[in-house]
Write a protein that holds these residues in place. Structure first.
Motif, PDB file in Angstrom:
ATOM      1  N   ILE A  98       0.825  -1.209   0.000  1.00 51.35           N
ATOM      2  CA  ILE A  98       0.000   0.000   0.000  1.00 51.35           C
ATOM      3  C   ILE A  98       0.859   1.260   0.000  1.00 51.35           C
ATOM      4  CG2 ILE A  98      -0.297   0.300   2.500  1.00 51.35           C
ATOM      5  CD1 ILE A  98      -3.225   0.961   1.983  1.00 51.35           C
ATOM      6  N   ARG A  99       2.049   1.171   0.585  1.00 50.40           N
ATOM      7  CA  ARG A  99       2.935   2.331   0.647  1.00 50.40           C
ATOM      8  C   ARG A  99       3.642   2.616  -0.678  1.00 50.40           C
ATOM      9  NH1 ARG A  99       1.852   1.149   5.681  1.00 50.40           N
ATOM     10  NH2 ARG A  99       2.208   2.685   7.341  1.00 50.40           N
ATOM     11  N   HIS A 100       3.522   1.689  -1.605  1.00 48.01           N
ATOM     12  CA  HIS A 100       4.023   1.956  -2.953  1.00 48.01           C
ATOM     13  C   HIS A 100       3.051   2.838  -3.742  1.00 48.01           C
ATOM     14  CE1 HIS A 100       7.012  -1.214  -2.286  1.00 48.01           C
ATOM     15  NE2 HIS A 100       7.617  -0.789  -3.382  1.00 48.01           N
ATOM     16  N   LEU A 101       1.784   2.824  -3.369  1.00 42.75           N
ATOM     17  CA  LEU A 101       0.788   3.536  -4.161  1.00 42.75           C
ATOM     18  C   LEU A 101       0.998   5.047  -4.111  1.00 42.75           C
ATOM     19  CD1 LEU A 101      -2.429   1.463  -3.345  1.00 42.75           C
ATOM     20  CD2 LEU A 101      -0.632   1.038  -5.045  1.00 42.75           C
ATOM     21  N   ASN A 102       1.418   5.559  -2.943  1.00 41.16           N
ATOM     22  CA  ASN A 102       1.725   6.985  -2.846  1.00 41.16           C
ATOM     23  C   ASN A 102       3.220   7.246  -2.688  1.00 41.16           C
ATOM     24  OD1 ASN A 102       2.017   6.036  -0.266  1.00 41.16           O
ATOM     25  ND2 ASN A 102       0.530   7.420   0.682  1.00 41.16           N
ATOM     26  N   ARG A 103       3.999   6.232  -3.004  1.00 40.04           N
ATOM     27  CA  ARG A 103       5.464   6.292  -3.041  1.00 40.04           C
ATOM     28  C   ARG A 103       6.089   6.677  -1.698  1.00 40.04           C
ATOM     29  NH1 ARG A 103       7.815   9.345  -8.136  1.00 40.04           N
ATOM     30  NH2 ARG A 103       9.677   9.206  -6.835  1.00 40.04           N
ATOM     31  N   LEU A 104       5.474   6.214  -0.632  1.00 40.71           N
ATOM     32  CA  LEU A 104       6.175   6.280   0.647  1.00 40.71           C
ATOM     33  C   LEU A 104       7.315   5.269   0.642  1.00 40.71           C
ATOM     34  CD1 LEU A 104       3.213   6.602   3.178  1.00 40.71           C
ATOM     35  CD2 LEU A 104       4.727   8.408   2.334  1.00 40.71           C
ATOM     36  N   ILE A 105       7.177   4.252  -0.203  1.00 36.92           N
ATOM     37  CA  ILE A 105       8.250   3.283  -0.461  1.00 36.92           C
ATOM     38  C   ILE A 105       8.485   3.247  -1.969  1.00 36.92           C
ATOM     39  CG2 ILE A 105       8.899   0.839  -0.402  1.00 36.92           C
ATOM     40  CD1 ILE A 105       7.367   0.516   2.157  1.00 36.92           C
ATOM     41  N   GLU A 106       9.761   3.267  -2.350  1.00 38.27           N
ATOM     42  CA  GLU A 106      10.122   3.188  -3.762  1.00 38.27           C
ATOM     43  C   GLU A 106      10.325   1.726  -4.154  1.00 38.27           C
ATOM     44  OE1 GLU A 106      10.249   5.638  -5.874  1.00 38.27           O
ATOM     45  OE2 GLU A 106      10.098   7.365  -4.527  1.00 38.27           O
TER      46      GLU A 106
ATOM     47  N   ASN B 203       1.298  16.657  -4.953  1.00 38.09           N
ATOM     48  CA  ASN B 203      -0.111  16.801  -5.314  1.00 38.09           C
ATOM     49  C   ASN B 203      -0.854  15.486  -5.157  1.00 38.09           C
ATOM     50  OD1 ASN B 203      -2.367  18.374  -6.724  1.00 38.09           O
ATOM     51  ND2 ASN B 203      -2.138  16.606  -8.074  1.00 38.09           N
ATOM     52  N   LEU B 204      -0.209  14.369  -5.538  1.00 38.73           N
ATOM     53  CA  LEU B 204      -0.819  13.041  -5.376  1.00 38.73           C
ATOM     54  C   LEU B 204      -1.185  12.798  -3.917  1.00 38.73           C
ATOM     55  CD1 LEU B 204      -1.321  10.127  -6.704  1.00 38.73           C
ATOM     56  CD2 LEU B 204       0.926   9.565  -5.763  1.00 38.73           C
ATOM     57  N   ARG B 205      -0.280  13.108  -3.006  1.00 42.45           N
ATOM     58  CA  ARG B 205      -0.497  12.839  -1.583  1.00 42.45           C
ATOM     59  C   ARG B 205      -1.477  13.810  -0.953  1.00 42.45           C
ATOM     60  NH1 ARG B 205       5.994  12.050  -0.398  1.00 42.45           N
ATOM     61  NH2 ARG B 205       6.172   9.923  -1.239  1.00 42.45           N
ATOM     62  N   ARG B 206      -1.536  15.028  -1.469  1.00 41.29           N
ATOM     63  CA  ARG B 206      -2.428  16.033  -0.883  1.00 41.29           C
ATOM     64  C   ARG B 206      -3.820  16.036  -1.494  1.00 41.29           C
ATOM     65  NH1 ARG B 206       1.374  21.501  -0.453  1.00 41.29           N
ATOM     66  NH2 ARG B 206       2.841  20.715   1.123  1.00 41.29           N
ATOM     67  N   GLN B 207      -3.901  15.778  -2.808  1.00 42.87           N
ATOM     68  CA  GLN B 207      -5.161  15.951  -3.523  1.00 42.87           C
ATOM     69  C   GLN B 207      -5.843  14.636  -3.908  1.00 42.87           C
ATOM     70  OE1 GLN B 207      -6.338  19.014  -4.141  1.00 42.87           O
ATOM     71  NE2 GLN B 207      -4.572  20.357  -3.916  1.00 42.87           N
ATOM     72  N   ILE B 208      -5.037  13.621  -4.254  1.00 38.97           N
ATOM     73  CA  ILE B 208      -5.588  12.409  -4.864  1.00 38.97           C
ATOM     74  C   ILE B 208      -5.779  11.288  -3.850  1.00 38.97           C
ATOM     75  CG2 ILE B 208      -5.317  10.719  -6.708  1.00 38.97           C
ATOM     76  CD1 ILE B 208      -5.684  13.619  -7.631  1.00 38.97           C
ATOM     77  N   MET B 209      -4.813  11.108  -2.946  1.00 39.23           N
ATOM     78  CA  MET B 209      -4.852  10.005  -1.987  1.00 39.23           C
ATOM     79  C   MET B 209      -4.836  10.521  -0.562  1.00 39.23           C
ATOM     80  SD  MET B 209      -2.236   7.142  -3.529  1.00 39.23           S
ATOM     81  CE  MET B 209      -2.437   6.475  -5.182  1.00 39.23           C
ATOM     82  N   SER B 210      -5.725   9.999   0.256  1.00 36.84           N
ATOM     83  CA  SER B 210      -5.685  10.233   1.695  1.00 36.84           C
ATOM     84  C   SER B 210      -5.378   8.904   2.377  1.00 36.84           C
ATOM     85  CB  SER B 210      -7.017  10.787   2.201  1.00 36.84           C
ATOM     86  OG  SER B 210      -8.079   9.908   1.862  1.00 36.84           O
ATOM     87  N   MET B 211      -4.870   8.965   3.601  1.00 37.59           N
ATOM     88  CA  MET B 211      -4.463   7.734   4.276  1.00 37.59           C
ATOM     89  C   MET B 211      -5.012   7.709   5.697  1.00 37.59           C
ATOM     90  SD  MET B 211      -0.750   5.948   3.921  1.00 37.59           S
ATOM     91  CE  MET B 211      -0.575   4.165   4.136  1.00 37.59           C
TER      92      MET B 211
END
Length: 359
Positions: free
Chosen positions: A79-87, A110-118
């Motif tokens: 799941i952490r690959h989806l918002n690139r918290l892990i490469e 923008n992905l982390r702020r606008q598109i995906m919430s966790m």
């Protein structure tokens, strides 16, 4: 599961050939994996940990996709690959058709702020901020004024059952209430994708059930694309439109949860589903016979709902295996249900096969 959600066939997130190896030289270790080295041997012989191996998953827009597995299976890594918290070490992650791995800093932000919430297992609330301020955190980061984001935060706090708690602080709330704040924060951000990593695992069983029900209730209206991580099969079967089961970093089986329960393709999955209360989980739609040209049988004992549980059918029939019913969806007959088929579905496949061999 969401029987009446407005899901589509649009793929929101596409994961292709994804590998993750932890260690000093993951690229070199990857070649060993591609050559057939197992996870234990990679660690023993090369000192690297195989986190994910050749993951291929499509996450549809408007679905709840549940990724489950035991500790160490790779679900939180995935799941952490989806918002690139892990490469990743290799592979591709597309969101709305764009390769997330090619994003620069601005697009990734923008992905982390606008598109995906966790939503996290440990709530991740800021103790010095009020409940409403915590719920509005993402909007605040985007530059929305405090006055504006508090209005939006209070709206979603009301929706998750926390009306009147906006001016309280996290330490004044129970664990279940704090997790509701976490969900309100994700909803306040108005992002189309919600990532939920073991979001309910730390809660007491009754509170956990309430939170699952809340999520399903909200999803019926909001149709978010939700990726939900859990180690609990009951939770997975309750929530999932699409279920992905991991073991040692690879996908053992994925698909519609009812199909997996009825058709496990691996001894690992068979062990998982063997103790499940099948009557409570399985739905009429999974075992019915679709209507053919002959139409509705005249001897049917009444109508039943497409998404009714087998448990409700046992109660309705009084356990009489001679009964049959017409299955109705959206007011129209779509199939028939024989109680004899229901009885067969209650016996795990592996057990029934072993029974057949024995006798």
């Amino acid at each position: 599961m969401i029987g009446d959600a407005a899901v589509t066939d649009n793929v929101k997130i596409s994961i292709r050939n994804l590998y993750k190896i932890f260690g000093a030289d993951p690229k070199a270790a990857l070649q060993h994996v591609l050559d057939g080295t197992s996870k234990p041997d990679l660690l023993k012989e090369h000192g690297h940990v195989l986190g994910l191996r050749d993951i291929n998953v499509d996450i549809r827009e408007g679905d709840i996709t549940v990724i489950m597995g035991l500790s160490g299976s790779g679900k939180s890594t995935l799941i952490r690959h989806l918002n690139r918290l892990i490469e990743p070490t290799a592979g591709q992650v597309d969101v709305d058709g764009e390769d997330v791995l090619a994003y620069g800093e601005e697009k990734l932000r923008n992905l982390r702020r606008q598109i995906m919430s966790m939503v996290f297992q440990k709530f991740a609330l800021l103790p010095h901020r009020t409940v409403a301020e915590n719920a509005g955190t993402t909007l605040g980061v985007r530059g929305v004024s405090k006055r504006e984001y508090l209005v939006e935060a209070d709206k979603w706090l009301d929706r998750v059952g926390l009306h009147g708690y906006g001016k309280h602080y996290p330490h004044q709330l129970s664990g279940g209430m704090q997790q509701r704040v976490g969900i309100a924060r994700a909803l306040t951000s108005n992002s189309p994708i919600m990532l939920m990593d073991e979001a309910f695992s730390a809660l007491d069983p009754l509170i956990r059930t309430d939170m699952q029900d809340l999520l399903l209730e909200l999803q019926k209206e909001l149709h978010k694309t939700i990726v939900f991580i859990t180690h609990d099969l009951d939770e997975a079967l309750k929530l999932a439109d699409h279920l992905v089961i991991l073991k040692d970093g690879y996908v053992v089986q994925q698909g519609e949860p009812q199909h997996i329960l009825l058709n496990p393709n691996d001894p690992y999955i068979e062990d998982f589903v063997s103790d499940i209360n099948r009557a409570r989980v399985l739905r009429v739609r999974s075992i019915m016979t679709p209507l053919d040209d002959s139409g509705v049988p005249p001897e049917a004992h009444g109508e039943v709902g497409f998404d009714d549980t087998l448990e409700s059918m046992i109660a309705r029939s009084g356990g009489d295996t001679s009964h049959s019913y017409v299955v109705v969806q959206n007011g129209k007959p779509v199939g028939t249900l024989e109680m004899t088929s229901l009885v067969r579905a209650l016996v795990p496949r592996i057990a029934s096969e072993s029974g057949a061999r024995k006798y």
